[in-house]
Every structure is written in structure tokens, then in C-alpha cells.
Design an enzyme around this catalytic site. Structure first.
Site, PDB file in Angstrom:
ATOM      1  N   ASN A   1       0.865  -1.183   0.000  1.00  0.00           N
ATOM      2  CA  ASN A   1       0.000   0.000   0.000  1.00  0.00           C
ATOM      3  C   ASN A   1       0.898   1.229   0.000  1.00  0.00           C
ATOM      4  O   ASN A   1       1.418   1.620   1.046  1.00  0.00           O
ATOM      5  CB  ASN A   1      -0.909  -0.021   1.238  1.00  0.00           C
ATOM      6  CG  ASN A   1      -1.734   1.245   1.363  1.00  0.00           C
ATOM      7  OD1 ASN A   1      -1.846   2.014   0.405  1.00  0.00           O
ATOM      8  ND2 ASN A   1      -2.308   1.465   2.539  1.00  0.00           N
TER       9      ASN A   1
ATOM     10  N   LYS B   1       0.117   4.274  -0.491  1.00  0.00           N
ATOM     11  CA  LYS B   1      -0.542   5.509  -0.039  1.00  0.00           C
ATOM     12  C   LYS B   1      -0.232   6.632  -1.047  1.00  0.00           C
ATOM     13  O   LYS B   1      -0.124   6.360  -2.232  1.00  0.00           O
ATOM     14  CB  LYS B   1      -0.113   5.852   1.385  1.00  0.00           C
ATOM     15  CG  LYS B   1      -0.213   4.625   2.311  1.00  0.00           C
ATOM     16  CD  LYS B   1      -0.049   4.928   3.756  1.00  0.00           C
ATOM     17  CE  LYS B   1      -0.170   3.620   4.540  1.00  0.00           C
ATOM     18  NZ  LYS B   1      -0.227   3.822   5.968  1.00  0.00           N
TER      19      LYS B   1
ATOM     20  N   HIS C   1      -9.553   1.710   4.397  1.00  0.00           N
ATOM     21  CA  HIS C   1      -8.314   1.892   5.159  1.00  0.00           C
ATOM     22  C   HIS C   1      -8.577   2.874   6.304  1.00  0.00           C
ATOM     23  O   HIS C   1      -9.375   3.807   6.150  1.00  0.00           O
ATOM     24  CB  HIS C   1      -7.214   2.413   4.236  1.00  0.00           C
ATOM     25  CG  HIS C   1      -5.868   2.390   4.889  1.00  0.00           C
ATOM     26  ND1 HIS C   1      -5.461   3.388   5.737  1.00  0.00           N
ATOM     27  CD2 HIS C   1      -4.870   1.481   4.864  1.00  0.00           C
ATOM     28  CE1 HIS C   1      -4.251   3.089   6.203  1.00  0.00           C
ATOM     29  NE2 HIS C   1      -3.871   1.940   5.683  1.00  0.00           N
TER      30      HIS C   1
ATOM     31  N   GLU D   1      -7.007   5.337   7.274  1.00  0.00           N
ATOM     32  CA  GLU D   1      -6.825   6.746   6.877  1.00  0.00           C
ATOM     33  C   GLU D   1      -8.054   7.266   6.142  1.00  0.00           C
ATOM     34  O   GLU D   1      -8.418   8.434   6.268  1.00  0.00           O
ATOM     35  CB  GLU D   1      -5.544   6.880   6.019  1.00  0.00           C
ATOM     36  CG  GLU D   1      -4.291   6.700   6.870  1.00  0.00           C
ATOM     37  CD  GLU D   1      -3.119   6.051   6.167  1.00  0.00           C
ATOM     38  OE1 GLU D   1      -3.082   6.007   4.926  1.00  0.00           O
ATOM     39  OE2 GLU D   1      -2.217   5.556   6.878  1.00  0.00           O
TER      40      GLU D   1
ATOM     41  N   GLU E   1      -5.746  -4.227  10.606  1.00  0.00           N
ATOM     42  CA  GLU E   1      -4.661  -3.279  10.848  1.00  0.00           C
ATOM     43  C   GLU E   1      -4.965  -2.463  12.101  1.00  0.00           C
ATOM     44  O   GLU E   1      -5.765  -1.515  12.038  1.00  0.00           O
ATOM     45  CB  GLU E   1      -4.523  -2.314   9.669  1.00  0.00           C
ATOM     46  CG  GLU E   1      -4.234  -2.983   8.346  1.00  0.00           C
ATOM     47  CD  GLU E   1      -3.647  -1.996   7.346  1.00  0.00           C
ATOM     48  OE1 GLU E   1      -2.501  -2.199   6.931  1.00  0.00           O
ATOM     49  OE2 GLU E   1      -4.312  -1.014   7.020  1.00  0.00           O
TER      50      GLU E   1
ATOM     51  N   GLY F   1       2.213   2.814  10.584  1.00  0.00           N
ATOM     52  CA  GLY F   1       3.191   3.878  10.377  1.00  0.00           C
ATOM     53  C   GLY F   1       3.880   4.336  11.654  1.00  0.00           C
ATOM     54  O   GLY F   1       4.545   5.363  11.668  1.00  0.00           O
TER      55      GLY F   1
ATOM     56  N   SER G   1       3.097  -1.613  10.440  1.00  0.00           N
ATOM     57  CA  SER G   1       4.544  -1.678  10.690  1.00  0.00           C
ATOM     58  C   SER G   1       5.145  -3.061  10.428  1.00  0.00           C
ATOM     59  O   SER G   1       6.048  -3.497  11.152  1.00  0.00           O
ATOM     60  CB  SER G   1       4.873  -1.198  12.115  1.00  0.00           C
ATOM     61  OG  SER G   1       4.504   0.171  12.261  1.00  0.00           O
TER      62      SER G   1
HETATM   63  P1  PGA Z   1       2.662   0.675   7.597  1.00  0.00           P
HETATM   64  O1  PGA Z   1       1.227   0.881   6.889  1.00  0.00           O
HETATM   65  O2  PGA Z   1       3.191  -0.664   7.095  1.00  0.00           O
HETATM   66  O3  PGA Z   1       3.488   1.835   7.138  1.00  0.00           O
HETATM   67  O4  PGA Z   1       2.428   0.654   9.059  1.00  0.00           O
HETATM   68  C1  PGA Z   1       0.327  -0.190   6.722  1.00  0.00           C
HETATM   69  C2  PGA Z   1      -0.946   0.320   6.106  1.00  0.00           C
HETATM   70  O5  PGA Z   1      -1.382   1.437   6.437  1.00  0.00           O
HETATM   71  O6  PGA Z   1      -1.556  -0.361   5.271  1.00  0.00           O
END
Ligand code: PGA
Length: 255
Positions: free
Chosen positions: A10, A12, A98, A100, A170, A176, A216
Site C-alpha cells: 500500500n 498511499k 483503510h 486513513e 490493521e 506507520g 509496521s
Molecule cells: P505501515 O502501513 O506498514 O506503514 O504501518 C500499513 C498500512 O497502512 O496499510
């Protein structure tokens, strides 16, 4: 193996067409003529999908995903992209819901359910994201939050549509942040999510649906997380932006 693991990148809002070209060429040189015991998916921003398809479109082990789609078919929805439009891009998957999108863009369970249904109408496979905040987990609301997200998000799907959907668990506090759920926390929560699917769709479907872990995931923790019986691959943000790091995760995490 009853469930084939799926590793999805992903990106983003990172990598326009020229950076996508560099990534795709580098990844291509590393994966050409290899086979993998898992599905590999890359989700670039919309404007980079054509470039990614141009370079990786013929690599059988890799498929492409979009990061979002509209809940509407067409019309006066400025800035939106429909599921039908995505079908023209060699795309197989679409990330929906997601955290976000939920927290920054206000997507509700109802909107997410509508998007999942639209994706299924044109045979796109949703990667349906769920997860709790730290406050919800620490306040003892983990199960309630996930129960609502799963039951509302998957509402009204047929068994076929369900099995063409991937769930990505998640925990919001792990996205992140560099903080990963422990393998034990992740396994317990995945088993719980699978039990929710069993309540709604039956034990057989629950045993077949793929549930990815995200938050992460890195080369250093992939093996431990992916060894858990209810974890079927990963949705990877930050560590998927470098081809070698993405590939390291797959190599360490795939069975
Ligand atoms: P990350 O993001 O691996 O940077 O924690 C995962 C995601 O948001 O899908």
C-alpha cells in the site's frame, strides 16, 4: 494449504509515474522467472497505475490494486474514480476502508459496505481494512469495534463475494508508528475476526477467507507474524516503498 497468503504493498500517496517506473523495473529484475507460493499485489496511486501495468502487467505472480474506489457508478462526483473505470487498468484488487480513509476522509461503515459492493459488481476483489485505535483497545472496546466493522462492512455479500474479499486487520496504533502488534496479539485478534465471519457466513467460509495483518510489518518481524495460523499475508505501507524490503518481507513471510 487452504488459504494462499497475499502480500500487498500500500503505497498511499507516494510515487508518481516516474518513481513507479523505477520501482517496477527494479522489482521486475528481481522477480522475473520466479514463482511464489503467495499472491503479490501492488497498490500505487491512481495516476501511477498505467505505468505499473505497463512494466509489471505480464508478470504472472504480481497483480495491481487501487487504493480506493467510489461507491457510485458515474456522474457528478468531482474527484472520484468508479470501480468500473478501474477495471480498464488491469486491476484485480481495490483497498477499501483503510483507517486513513475512515479517520481523515470520514468514511463510515455504510460507505465502506457500498464501496465493497460496487467493487464486487465489476469483479474487483476488495481488500477490506478493519482495526481499532489504541484508545478503543485499552478501553476494552476491541471486540465491539471489530464486530461492528465486520458485520456492517460485509453486510449483504454473497458467499462468492465474501471469498473474493480479503480482510486486512490493521490496528490503527500500529500503522506507520513502528510499533507492531505482538504475534500473540495479532493471532488472537485474527482468530476473533475469523470467528466473526463464521457467525455471519458460517464456519466453512470463515475457514476459507484470507485475513492479512497490517501495521509496521517489516523484514524483521514478517516471519514471526506470518507464522501465526490465522494470518494469511500482510498489507504493507512504509516498508513496501523499496523493492528489496518488500521482497524481503515476502521471502521471510511466505510459507
Ligand atoms: P505501515 O502501513 O506498514 O506503514 O504501518 C500499513 C498500512 O497502512 O496499510
Amino acid at each position: 494449504m487452504i488459504r494462499k497468503p497475499i502480500f500487498a504493498a500500500n503505497w498511499k500517496m507516494n510515487k508518481g509515474p516516474s518513481e513507479t517506473e523505477d520501482f517496477a523495473k527494479s522489482l521486475l529484475s528481481k522477480v522475473q522467472n520466479r514463482t511464489f507460493p503467495c499472491d503479490i499485489v501492488i497498490a500505487p496511486p491512481f495516476v501511477s497505475l498505467t505505468k505499473a501495468a505497463e512494466i509489471l502487467g505480464n508478470v504472472s505472480s504480481i497483480t495491481l490494486a487501487a487504493q480506493n474506489c467510489s461507491q457510485f457508478d458515474s456522474g457528478a462526483y468531482t474527484g472520484e474514480i468508479s470501480a468500473m473505470m478501474l477495471k480498464e487498468f488491469f486491476i484485480h484488487y481495490v483497498i477499501i476502508g483503510h483507517s486513513e480513509r475512515r479517520s481523515i476522509f470520514g468514511e463510515t461503515d455504510e460507505v465502506i459496505n457500498a464501496k465493497i459492493r460496487k467493487a464486487r459488481e465489476v469483479n474487483l476483489k476488495p481488500i477490506f481494512c478493519i482495526g481499532e485505535t489504541l484508545e478503543e483497545r485499552e478501553g476494552g472496546r476491541l471486540e465491539k469495534v471489530l464486530r461492528t466493522q465486520v458485520s456492517e462492512g460485509l453486510k449483504g455479500l454473497s458467499e462468492r463475494d465474501l471469498l473474493d474479499t480479503v480482510i486486512a486487520y490493521e490496528p490503527v496504533w500500529a500503522i506507520g508508528t513502528g510499533v507492531t502488534a505482538t504475534a500473540e496479539q495479532a493471532q488472537d485478534t485474527h482468530a476473533f475476526v475469523r470467528s466473526l465471519v463464521a457467525e455471519q457466513f458460517g464456519a466453512d467460509s470463515a475457514a476459507k477467507i484470507r485475513i492479512q495483518y497490517g501495521g509496521s510489518v517489516k523484514p524483521g518481524n514478517a516471519a514471526e507474524l506470518m507464522a501465526c495460523p490465522d494470518i494469511d499475508g500482510a498489507l504493507i505501507g512504509g516498508a513496501s516503498l523499496e523493492p528489496q524490503s518488500f521482497l524481503d518481507i515476502i521471502e521471510k513471510g511466505a510459507p
